[in-house]
Design an enzyme around this catalytic site. Structure first.
Site, PDB file in Angstrom:
ATOM      1  N   HIS A 115       0.853  -1.206   0.000  1.00  0.00           N
ATOM      2  CA  HIS A 115       0.000   0.000   0.000  1.00  0.00           C
ATOM      3  C   HIS A 115       0.881   1.244   0.000  1.00  0.00           C
ATOM      4  CE1 HIS A 115      -3.010  -2.738   2.149  1.00  0.00           C
ATOM      5  NE2 HIS A 115      -3.665  -2.299   1.096  1.00  0.00           N
TER       6      HIS A 115
ATOM      7  N   CYS B 299      -1.629   0.259   9.827  1.00  0.00           N
ATOM      8  CA  CYS B 299      -2.819  -0.492   9.397  1.00  0.00           C
ATOM      9  C   CYS B 299      -3.580  -1.132  10.543  1.00  0.00           C
ATOM     10  CB  CYS B 299      -2.455  -1.524   8.345  1.00  0.00           C
ATOM     11  SG  CYS B 299      -1.020  -2.476   8.710  1.00  0.00           S
TER      12      CYS B 299
END
Ligand code: CIR
Length: 253
Positions: A163, A247
């Site tokens: 990501h 995250c």
């Protein structure tokens, strides 16, 4: 009801954590009990920094549900539910939606054919940078831009990380730190090179205070020398699944 300030949404590791997806790390056995203890220490660090921690309902069928950041993006009073490109993560949205509604947030969602993981969305005062990655597509980015109602949205191609926020995050002063080789850095204003790969992802806990993975000691030392307060947590069992400190929570400031 308006959203209470300084709330951190987290989701405890589920029983299938060890079956989580791996794209970049080398697959190894994950110690789920150790992961639970590490997650407790992570949430303790959030609490110690003044965040009220709220649990998102478990999604035990989804091994990666602990990476709750990917399920939703919060901007002001809006929560945008992501849309997972990874089929095994599709079941994570329902609990995230309930948690967002409980906070009084207006819920919007990314619709097909868009896909978007919250881990690709880096919000700064200047712009919202969104990773064009294996998990987030152009349609997802365009939908997000519409839903964020006029905030400048800048797509950033991600080539060497899962990501965008695995590779680039923002320091408390809004400047960026990360791994220039893992993204198309031409879209980014002045990117400071993180001394360790894991130093690319940090969470701003408060003014001058950041949370870093224990696996980024050189970055911690550098940032401390710059006058920042650094809290480090060991998240080895999440790193084994391509996870990082960002995250494991959604911060609602
Ligand atoms: C996955 O591949 O989806 C998980 N194993 C890791 C997700 C990490 N999330 C993030 O960096 N935002």
């Amino acid at each position: 009801m308006s959203a209470p300030r300084r709330t951190a949404l987290v989701r405890a590791p589920g029983p299938r954590l060890a079956d989580g997806l791996v794209s970049f790390a080398e697959r190894r056995t994950v110690d789920v009990d150790l992961a639970r203890r590490q997650h407790d220490a992570y949430t303790d660090a959030l609490r110690a920094a003044g965040w009220k921690v709220r649990a998102v309902a478990s999604a035990d069928a989804c091994p990666d549900a602990v990476f709750v950041e990917d399920a939703l993006v919060v901007s002001g009073d809006v929560a945008v539910l992501g849309r997972a490109a990874a089929p095994s993560r599709a079941g994570e949205a329902a609990g995230a939606e309930r948690a967002a509604r409980d906070l009084g947030l207006r819920v919007e969602r990314i619709e097909p054919p868009g896909t978007l993981d919250g881990g690709d969305v880096l919000q700064t005062d200047r712009a919202v940078y969104v990773g064009l990655s294996t998990r987030t597509n152009e349609d997802g980015i365009c939908q997000l831009a519409r839903l964020l109602g006029g905030r400048p949205v800048v797509p950033v191609r991600v080539t060497g990380a899962l990501h965008l926020k695995s590779a680039v995050t923002a320091l408390p002063d809004g400047s960026l730190i990360g791994l220039p080789d893992a993204v198309d850095a031409t879209a980014l204003p002045c990117l400071r090179v993180a001394p360790d790969p894991a130093g690319a992802h940090l969470v701003v806990l408060g003014p001058g205070h950041v949370l870093l993975a224990a696996s980024a000691p050189r970055t911690a030392a550098r940032l401390a020398a710059d006058g920042l307060r650094v809290t480090a947590v060991d998240i080895s069992e999440f790193e084994a699944l391509d996870g990082c400190v960002t995250c494991l929570s959604v911060l609602v400031p």
